[in-house]
Design an enzyme around this catalytic site. Sequence first.
Site, mmCIF file in Angstrom:
data_model
loop_
_atom_site.group_PDB
_atom_site.id
_atom_site.type_symbol
_atom_site.label_atom_id
_atom_site.label_comp_id
_atom_site.label_asym_id
_atom_site.label_seq_id
_atom_site.Cartn_x
_atom_site.Cartn_y
_atom_site.Cartn_z
ATOM 1 N N ASN A 109 20.569 27.306 86.132
ATOM 2 C CA ASN A 109 22.129 28.019 86.431
ATOM 3 C C ASN A 109 21.927 29.448 86.734
ATOM 4 O OD1 ASN A 109 22.789 25.152 86.200
ATOM 5 N ND2 ASN A 109 24.817 25.791 85.427
ATOM 6 N N ASP B 17 28.970 24.805 84.384
ATOM 7 C CA ASP B 17 28.513 23.451 84.305
ATOM 8 C C ASP B 17 28.420 22.592 85.517
ATOM 9 O OD1 ASP B 17 27.701 23.937 81.539
ATOM 10 O OD2 ASP B 17 29.713 23.835 81.197
ATOM 11 N N TYR C 32 42.551 58.428 74.121
ATOM 12 C CA TYR C 32 43.858 57.647 73.288
ATOM 13 C C TYR C 32 45.114 58.541 73.674
ATOM 14 C CZ TYR C 32 45.754 54.039 70.547
ATOM 15 O OH TYR C 32 46.581 52.833 70.208
ATOM 16 N N ASN D 171 18.382 17.750 79.781
ATOM 17 C CA ASN D 171 17.658 18.844 78.968
ATOM 18 C C ASN D 171 17.690 18.287 77.766
ATOM 19 O OD1 ASN D 171 15.997 20.660 80.067
ATOM 20 N ND2 ASN D 171 17.873 21.801 80.937
ATOM 21 N N LYS E 246 25.427 33.314 77.456
ATOM 22 C CA LYS E 246 25.860 33.482 78.731
ATOM 23 C C LYS E 246 26.358 34.976 79.159
ATOM 24 C CE LYS E 246 26.905 30.509 81.968
ATOM 25 N NZ LYS E 246 26.243 29.229 82.451
ATOM 26 N N ASP F 269 30.725 24.678 78.977
ATOM 27 C CA ASP F 269 30.711 23.412 77.769
ATOM 28 C C ASP F 269 31.974 23.005 77.441
ATOM 29 O OD1 ASP F 269 28.031 24.231 77.890
ATOM 30 O OD2 ASP F 269 27.605 25.046 75.966
#
Length: 414
Positions: free
Chosen positions: A318, A162, A39, A286, A94, A137
């Site tokens: 997926n 998707d 920092y 599903n 995910k 989604d």
Amino acid sequence: MSQDFKQAALDYHEFPRPGKISVELSTSAETSRDLSLAYSPGVAEPVREIAKDPEAAYRYTAKGNLVAVISNGSAILGLGDLGPLASKPVMEGKSLLFKRFANIDSIDIEVDAESPQAFIDTVARIAETFGGINLEDIKAPECFEIERALIERCNIPVFHDDQHGTAIVTAAGMINALELAGKKLEEAQIVCLGAGAAASACMKLLINMGAKVENIFMLDRKGVIHSGREDLTPEKAAFATETDKRTLEDAITGADVFVGLSGPDLLSPENLLKMADNPIVFACANPDPEIKPEVARETRSDVIMATGRSDYPNQVNNVLGFPFIFRGALDVRASAINEEMKAAAVRALADLAKQPVTQEVLDAYGMDSLEFGREYILPKATDSRLLGAISYAVAKAAVDTGVARLPMPANYPL
């Protein structure tokens, strides 16, 4: 789903600490000097470098290996529009998969936006933080507009999994199933039950791989999408054909392929019987598919069957795609994930299923043997070769098509 399993799922998400992901330090922060470098005042040096050259952010920050998983919660799994916060367990999941399978750092972001444009503006304004964006989604048809706009506004990969993840895995399995059935994609008559985001992307990718649009019959809730209909969105209109077929019963007669991205038990045994020899059925609804595999096999012994479920052979999952697609895209600093990269992923995934199955996969699934055939047209998710095969194919396609900003990494294939 049993009550025991439901409770186990809740416990998994609550213990030993709530959620599924966390942030870890990637460098030392133990001494006074460490803190001065991490920092103030040391951090000023990379700030100055990035201000002079934005590409330096990839050198001095975590940007290059960081993917945002972003949703508005409008189409959560099969549960519908439950809002942004309710989507958080899925988005965390995910992120977990990105880390587990491709060692990509990922953070979930849930956006409460009053309109698609508000969502687009929000994501575009934070996009510089990340190396890539995975949209998740988001309901159709808004998802098409959102992805299209973000691809135009962002100079990093934006990928609605998707749509395209489902399409890539479906296309890979389809190519292998057609080969086993002794058929060609260019000649196959395809029926697609469902006309949402995943269905549109699947059919577009199959066309890019060689299928003929005139051989595709897509159905929505009103029946076959044909050129005489005047109620079609632009996405549906792309699949409108000149035909007198109006119902599933009409379309399925003589069809080589059925792709279901719709709902449970919508493909009857009677309609399956109307299909051509060696019918290929991808029943991907599903958790309950359009036709149960056991029913399909009782009806047709020659059927080649795939579902979205892990408890049946040939799972269209997926996770076979998105971690490794992003790995390849990130490692060559691609500005987008284009059609050539998707096609490369399809071919790599299809080819891997034809390779001898490793002992690690057999052990993971409690099997003595497994080989390319009607019960194995797609690799298993635990196959560690997925990382090397797909990331290499995607990265090479990015380089070959000019969207990569780095050459192929020296350590490839992974």
